[in-house]
Design an enzyme around this catalytic site. Structure first.
Site, PDB file in Angstrom:
ATOM      1  N   GLY A 324       0.815  -1.208   0.000  1.00 23.67           N
ATOM      2  CA  GLY A 324       0.000   0.000   0.000  1.00 23.67           C
ATOM      3  C   GLY A 324       0.849   1.259   0.000  1.00 23.67           C
ATOM      4  N   SER A 325       0.350   2.295   0.663  1.00 24.68           N
ATOM      5  CA  SER A 325       0.896   3.646   0.487  1.00 24.68           C
ATOM      6  C   SER A 325       2.281   3.879   1.067  1.00 24.68           C
ATOM      7  CB  SER A 325      -0.081   4.672   1.068  1.00 24.68           C
ATOM      8  OG  SER A 325      -1.285   4.665   0.321  1.00 24.68           O
ATOM      9  N   THR A 326       2.801   2.989   1.911  1.00 28.66           N
ATOM     10  CA  THR A 326       4.186   3.180   2.349  1.00 28.66           C
ATOM     11  C   THR A 326       5.146   3.029   1.165  1.00 28.66           C
ATOM     12  OG1 THR A 326       4.120   0.873   3.093  1.00 28.66           O
ATOM     13  CG2 THR A 326       3.917   2.578   4.785  1.00 28.66           C
ATOM     14  N   MET A 327       4.696   2.374   0.091  1.00 23.49           N
ATOM     15  CA  MET A 327       5.502   2.276  -1.130  1.00 23.49           C
ATOM     16  C   MET A 327       5.705   3.647  -1.767  1.00 23.49           C
ATOM     17  SD  MET A 327       7.180   0.509  -3.397  1.00 23.49           S
ATOM     18  CE  MET A 327       6.837  -1.198  -2.992  1.00 23.49           C
ATOM     19  N   LYS A 328       4.829   4.597  -1.445  1.00 21.94           N
ATOM     20  CA  LYS A 328       4.930   5.933  -2.035  1.00 21.94           C
ATOM     21  C   LYS A 328       6.226   6.640  -1.640  1.00 21.94           C
ATOM     22  CE  LYS A 328      -0.098   6.374  -2.213  1.00 21.94           C
ATOM     23  NZ  LYS A 328      -1.317   6.915  -1.583  1.00 21.94           N
TER      24      LYS A 328
END
Length: 715
Positions: A324-328
């Site tokens: 999810g958004s921690t990949m951002k």
């Protein structure tokens, strides 16, 4: 004439006798030479028809004994004990009434009612259940056992039952492993279990999980062979002495016990509050890559094995998921580093079409036209999809590879997965930019985050500090800082951390719960939908929540990564629940870091054995250790930790002086300290909770009795 004939006859007889004598002499000499040669051959070669006479003699007059190697211990980074050897017992009852000792006393159960009453105090069985076992259907049964309740008994339980002097009650003993901290990085430390060697019949400890398994060869050592004379009156060539035993090496981990204990406590609370499918948490030293704390839920008590049936997998390396958004954080890093980040440019949030397929924000209505920098703080999927398309799939994939995504971290732990991703079509390529359609492990994410925290240098995470030969104190292996790549520039990493601070400190940021007083936090929240046969799941209880935090933001000392998979109970915002794990653990880490720089440097423990208590106290205090005296003797007979070992300053050093033991004030002690004291003082310690001791059942100054039970509460 006759006289002449007689003379000739006599000469012939003498000649014949002489010839016969010569022949006999030659024959004797020949036989002697043959036998002598054979004797010399046998004496020199010590073989007859391929059989070695020395070996044959040794088999008759010598016996060999296997000398079992001691399995090495496992320690935390400062020498605190995490795993050691012990024995466990299985109880059985002899029923055959013909069994008597040399003195004629019965060696079978005489009074079944009394036996059942006594055993019910120590076994997890009722008196009725024990009586049933003592009266089997087969009346000719020689002996009976008591199932699981009668197995894996501790030394303490064994000693208590033995003290009852029950006729016919006996035990079998086997080696076991003791993990004094109970639930403590259990999947990482792993377990070693008694295993039967079918060839030799010997039982030894074999690692079956975690460090115990991966470092089994180092920890196990190898057995020796010792020869003893079975018949002392005989003289045997004793030049062969067998094979010397090599005890196992000790393994020191990078774990910090104080941090680990606190992390376990907070994760247990998170699990109780939210009842997730699973959860993980890991803290890494951003300067070195050392893992200083790590755990998961479900977990288990390594000594009792309670909970081990819930999950065998080490989630840190064996289970891949969509982050999810921690990949951002990585998407932002790639965009800035490649010149494709335009923080003030505006985009339409909410929904974005790629080849007719929707990319939506967590709030599908969006927030109107907003700048990309705000989109990152709001955790906008649409923003990252635009950024990925601006970079192009080739550039984005190049950075994913530079961050070592889809590659094993080569942690050394069993069954580590490399993850994977779907990257063929434009929508799939865009999805990976916000952490969907790509599968990773927590260890991979932590490794990638190290580049952002470490000014562009990506560090290999490690959890083994060193491997030491306990006999020679020689360091066999040392863990060290290892740079595996530089996926981004140092200037890029600093800019990324600056943008990450908006997540925590902007009013619209998704991470405002993660603030730590006195320190700037750079972080990113994450929410990942879970792919199923019917599509992606929706709802807070059906997604994977995560958080990565770096503190201090300008020059990170620690990185912490937490995941929470499908919480079934949501009593408060999930970000608040996860923050309640992050904040206290990170605060404790930062406080300890300050103390390490001023008060707790590494020092050599003085040798205080055979010294008076007064002199020993002076030596240890001068070396900045905390001396603890056990007993009322005048001289120190033994000490722990051992003399001349490296330990952290301000650590407790225990000195055994013999004699009567008084109860110390244990307030503020760690669990390891309490268990070490109990072992040396030969008392029983019952612990409740985790952290540091806040209450003790016996007042300080009280004289303790051997095997007396003391209860301590930790918080």
């Amino acid at each position: 004439m006759n006289t002449k004939k007689k003379r000739l006859h006599s000469e012939r007889v003498r000649n014949n006798s002489r010839v016969a004598g010569i022949i006999f002499f030659v024959a004797v000499i020949a036989i002697f030479l043959v036998l002598g040669g054979r004797f010399l051959y046998v004496a020199g070669g010590k073989e007859v028809k391929g059989h070695n006479l020395s070996t044959a003699a040794r088999k008759i007059y010598m016996q060999t004994q296997v000398v079992n190697a001691k399995r090495g211990d496992i320690f935390d980074q400062s020498g605190g004990l995490l795993a050691e050897n012990t024995n466990i017992y299985s109880i059985y009852a002899v029923l055959n009434k013909q069994q008597r000792g040399i003195d004629g006393k019965p060696m079978y159960v005489v009074d079944k009612d009394k036996t059942a009453t006594v055993l019910s105090k120590y076994l997890k069985l009722s008196k009725k259940q024990i009586l049933k076992a003592l009266n089997p259907v087969n009346h000719n049964a020689f002996q009976v056992e008591f199932g699981n309740a009668g197995s894996n008994l501790s030394i303490e339980t064994h000693d208590k039952i033995l003290a009852e002097k029950l006729p016919g009650i006996a035990f079998t003993k086997q080696p076991a492993r003791l993990y004094p901290n109970g639930i403590f990085a259990s999947h990482l430390i792993g377990i070693a279990q008694p295993t039967l060697n079918e060839k030799t019949g010997a039982i030894s400890l074999i690692g079956t999980m975690g460090i115990e398994k991966e470092y089994n060869t180092d920890l196990a050592g190898h057995n020796g062979i010792k020869e003893i004379k079975a018949a002392p009156g005989y003289s045997v060539d004793d030049s062969t002495k067998g094979k010397p035993v090599k005890n196992g090496d000790d393994v020191y981990t990078t774990l910090d016990s104080k941090l680990q204990t606190l992390l376990e406590s907070e994760m247990t609370r998170l699990q109780s509050q939210s009842n997730p499918v699973d959860a993980t948490a890991m803290v890494m030293d951003a300067r070195t890559g050392a893992i200083v704390a790590a755990t998961q839920r479900p977990t288990f008590d390594a000594t009792t094995r309670v909970g081990i049936d819930k999950l065998w997998q080490n989630l840190l390396v064996e289970s891949a998921y969509e982050p999810g958004s921690t990949m951002k954080v990585l998407t932002l890093s790639a965009a800035i580093d490649s010149g494709n980040w335009h923080p003030k440019a505006l985009y339409q949030s909410g929904t974005y079409l790629i080849d007719g397929q929707k990319v939506t924000d967590w709030d599908p209505k969006g927030w109107g036209m907003i700048p990309y920098k705000q989109g990152f703080a709001r955790s906008s999927n649409v923003a990252m999809a635009h950024v990925e398309q601006q970079m192009g799939p080739t550039t984005w994939k190049k950075y994913l590879e530079a961050f070592h995504m889809n590659k094993s971290t080569d942690s050394g732990l069993a069954n580590e997965t490399a993850g994977g991703m779907q990257f063929q079509y434009p929508i799939e390529q865009a999805n990976t930019a916000f952490g969907q359609g790509i599968r990773v492990t927590p260890m991979q994410m932590m490794q990638a985050f190290s580049a952002v925290a470490g000014n562009g240098q990506e560090l290999k995470p490690y959890f083994i500090d060193k491997v030491v030969d306990p006999a020679t104190k020689k360091v066999i292996y040392s863990g060290k800082r290892t740079v595996i790549g530089e996926p981004i520039k140092a200037t890029t990493a600093k800019k990324v951390r600056k943008v990450m601070q908006d997540v925590v400190y902007k009013s619209y940021g998704t991470g405002i719960s993660y603030k730590i007083p006195g320190f700037k936090v750079a972080g990113k929240t994450g929410t990942a939908q879970i792919s199923t046969a019917k599509g992606y799941t929706v709802g807070d209880e059906n997604v994977i929540h995560s958080w990565v935090g770096m503190v201090p933001a300008n020059k990170p000392r620690y990185v912490m990564y937490i995941t929470l998979n499908q919480p079934h109970r949501i009593a408060e915002p999930i970000s608040k629940s996860i923050a309640n794990v992050f904040r206290p653990v990170m605060e404790q880490a930062l406080k300890m870091d300050e103390s390490h720089q001023t008060e707790t440097s590494i020092a050599i423990v003085p040798d205080v054995r055979d010294k008076t208590v007064e002199n020993a106290n002076k030596l240890l205090t001068k070396a900045k250790f905390l001396p603890v005296v056990i007993g009322n003797g005048k001289k120190v007979t033994r000490q722990f930790p051992d003399a001349l070992t490296e330990q952290l300053e301000a650590q407790r050093i225990f000195m055994d002086t013999g004699g009567s033991v008084t109860m110390p004030n244990m307030m503020g002690w760690t669990k390891n300290d309490a268990l070490t004291f109990a072992s040396l003082a030969k008392i029983q310690m019952v612990t409740d909770g985790a952290g540091f001791i806040t209450k003790q059942s016996i007042k300080s100054g009280t004289v303790l009795q051997p095997k007396q039970e003391i209860q301590v509460k930790l918080n």
